[in-house]
Design a protein around this motif. Structure first.
Motif, short mmCIF file in Angstrom:
data_model
loop_
_atom_site.label_atom_id
_atom_site.label_comp_id
_atom_site.label_asym_id
_atom_site.label_seq_id
_atom_site.Cartn_x
_atom_site.Cartn_y
_atom_site.Cartn_z
N PRO A 77 -13.78 -7.79 -24.59
CA PRO A 77 -13.68 -9.15 -23.70
C PRO A 77 -14.36 -8.64 -21.92
CG PRO A 77 -11.22 -8.49 -24.88
CD PRO A 77 -12.84 -7.64 -25.13
N ALA A 78 -14.55 -7.27 -21.94
CA ALA A 78 -14.90 -7.46 -20.40
C ALA A 78 -16.65 -7.59 -20.81
CB ALA A 78 -14.97 -5.71 -20.49
N TYR A 79 -17.36 -7.24 -21.48
CA TYR A 79 -18.33 -7.53 -22.46
C TYR A 79 -18.53 -9.31 -21.80
CZ TYR A 79 -19.61 -2.60 -23.62
OH TYR A 79 -19.77 -1.37 -23.85
N GLN A 100 -14.58 -10.26 -6.21
CA GLN A 100 -13.59 -11.66 -6.69
C GLN A 100 -13.90 -11.16 -8.61
OE1 GLN A 100 -12.74 -14.75 -5.60
NE2 GLN A 100 -12.29 -15.40 -7.46
N LEU A 101 -14.55 -10.25 -9.02
CA LEU A 101 -14.34 -10.74 -10.66
C LEU A 101 -13.36 -9.75 -10.66
CD1 LEU A 101 -18.29 -8.93 -11.54
CD2 LEU A 101 -17.46 -11.55 -11.68
N GLU A 102 -12.95 -8.34 -10.27
CA GLU A 102 -11.17 -7.60 -10.41
C GLU A 102 -10.53 -9.28 -10.08
OE1 GLU A 102 -9.92 -3.98 -7.80
OE2 GLU A 102 -11.17 -4.78 -7.26
N ARG A 103 -10.42 -9.68 -9.51
CA ARG A 103 -8.96 -10.32 -8.71
C ARG A 103 -8.70 -11.36 -9.93
NH1 ARG A 103 -10.33 -10.50 -3.96
NH2 ARG A 103 -12.17 -12.11 -4.03
N ASP A 104 -10.58 -11.86 -10.67
CA ASP A 104 -10.05 -13.03 -11.86
C ASP A 104 -11.01 -12.27 -13.15
OD1 ASP A 104 -10.55 -14.61 -9.93
OD2 ASP A 104 -12.67 -14.62 -10.34
N ALA A 106 -7.67 -9.79 -14.69
CA ALA A 106 -6.59 -10.33 -15.09
C ALA A 106 -6.35 -11.54 -16.04
CB ALA A 106 -5.29 -10.31 -13.76
N HIS A 107 -6.91 -12.57 -15.62
CA HIS A 107 -7.18 -14.06 -16.14
C HIS A 107 -7.73 -13.29 -17.07
CE1 HIS A 107 -4.70 -15.59 -13.52
NE2 HIS A 107 -5.35 -15.17 -12.06
N ALA A 108 -9.63 -12.96 -17.49
CA ALA A 108 -10.34 -13.25 -18.29
C ALA A 108 -9.88 -12.05 -19.47
CB ALA A 108 -11.58 -13.17 -17.55
N ARG A 109 -8.77 -11.34 -19.14
CA ARG A 109 -9.44 -9.84 -19.84
C ARG A 109 -8.82 -10.26 -21.24
NH1 ARG A 109 -5.06 -5.64 -17.35
NH2 ARG A 109 -4.90 -4.78 -18.93
N ALA A 110 -8.20 -11.50 -21.43
CA ALA A 110 -7.41 -11.78 -22.75
C ALA A 110 -6.43 -10.86 -23.27
CB ALA A 110 -8.33 -12.75 -23.87
N ARG A 111 -6.04 -9.75 -24.42
CA ARG A 111 -5.76 -9.38 -24.93
C ARG A 111 -6.47 -7.64 -24.42
NH1 ARG A 111 -2.33 -11.02 -30.49
NH2 ARG A 111 -2.00 -13.16 -29.19
N SER A 112 -7.72 -7.60 -23.91
CA SER A 112 -7.56 -6.33 -23.75
C SER A 112 -6.68 -5.61 -23.28
CB SER A 112 -8.86 -6.61 -22.80
OG SER A 112 -9.69 -5.08 -22.62
N ARG A 113 -6.44 -4.18 -23.14
CA ARG A 113 -5.83 -2.75 -22.63
C ARG A 113 -6.37 -2.19 -21.56
NH1 ARG A 113 -4.57 0.46 -27.00
NH2 ARG A 113 -6.39 0.28 -27.85
N ALA A 115 -7.89 -1.79 -17.83
CA ALA A 115 -7.35 -2.31 -16.43
C ALA A 115 -8.92 -2.41 -15.93
CB ALA A 115 -6.61 -1.08 -15.65
N TRP A 116 -8.76 -3.15 -14.75
CA TRP A 116 -10.17 -3.37 -14.22
C TRP A 116 -11.32 -2.17 -13.91
CZ3 TRP A 116 -14.16 -6.12 -14.00
CH2 TRP A 116 -15.42 -6.57 -12.62
N ALA A 117 -10.18 -0.84 -13.42
CA ALA A 117 -10.89 0.22 -13.50
C ALA A 117 -11.83 0.55 -14.13
CB ALA A 117 -10.04 1.18 -12.59
N GLU A 118 -10.59 0.67 -15.72
CA GLU A 118 -11.97 0.69 -16.94
C GLU A 118 -13.73 0.52 -17.66
OE1 GLU A 118 -9.14 2.87 -19.64
OE2 GLU A 118 -7.90 1.53 -19.07
N ALA A 119 -12.38 -1.55 -17.35
CA ALA A 119 -13.33 -2.08 -17.42
C ALA A 119 -14.32 -2.55 -16.72
CB ALA A 119 -12.60 -3.45 -17.50
#
Length: 143
Positions: A77-79, A100-104, A106-113, A115-119
């Motif tokens: 999901p990150a890629y 903006q990418l960080e804010r969004d 949470a919605h785009a990550r699907a079932r990814s575990r 967090a933004w800091a890792e993604a």
């Protein structure tokens, strides 16, 4: 397969991907906007979504940002988010739209575990892969 056939397939898949991911990205852009479709077609012409995904699936574990214990379902999901949002923000630097990418995410990550800091670095890596492939984009400075 000739280049023309691959190009047509990539464009079709890219346009579909933009329409589908418009719903995933949500507040970032309305699904099916002309700008998103054109940007998605340009990304698909440069690197088809299947080639893009296959590259990262084969290489994600060798990236410096890879965390052991995570798998493809976490990174994919990150890629994908990098692929989808690059076309949307084409012409801008990753760092300029990162908030903006960080804010969004949470919605785009699907079932990814992730967090933004890792993604973040995987999303950025995806952006830069497209940036290097699209004519005129590679001359922009990035780190």
């Amino acid at each position: 397969m000739s280049n023309k056939q691959g190009h047509d397939t990539g464009e079709g898949v890219g346009a579909d991907a933009v329409a589908v991911t418009g719903a995933v990205v949500g507040s970032v852009a309305e699904p099916g906007t002309v700008v998103g479709t054109v940007a998605g077609e340009a990304a698909a012409a440069a690197i088809g979504p299947n080639d893009y995904s296959q590259y990262f699936q084969a290489n994600y574990r060798s990236q410096p940002y890879y965390s052991s214990g995570r798998d493809w379902s976490d990174y994919q999901p990150a890629y994908q988010y990098g692929y989808d949002t690059y076309g949307q923000y084409r012409g801008q630097r990753f760092e300029d739209v990162e908030a903006q990418l960080e804010r969004d995410w949470a919605h785009a990550r699907a079932r990814s575990r992730l967090a933004w800091a890792e993604a973040r670095d995987a999303v950025r890596d995806g952006w830069h892969r497209l940036q290097r492939a699209l004519p005129g984009d590679a001359d922009r400075a990035y780190r």
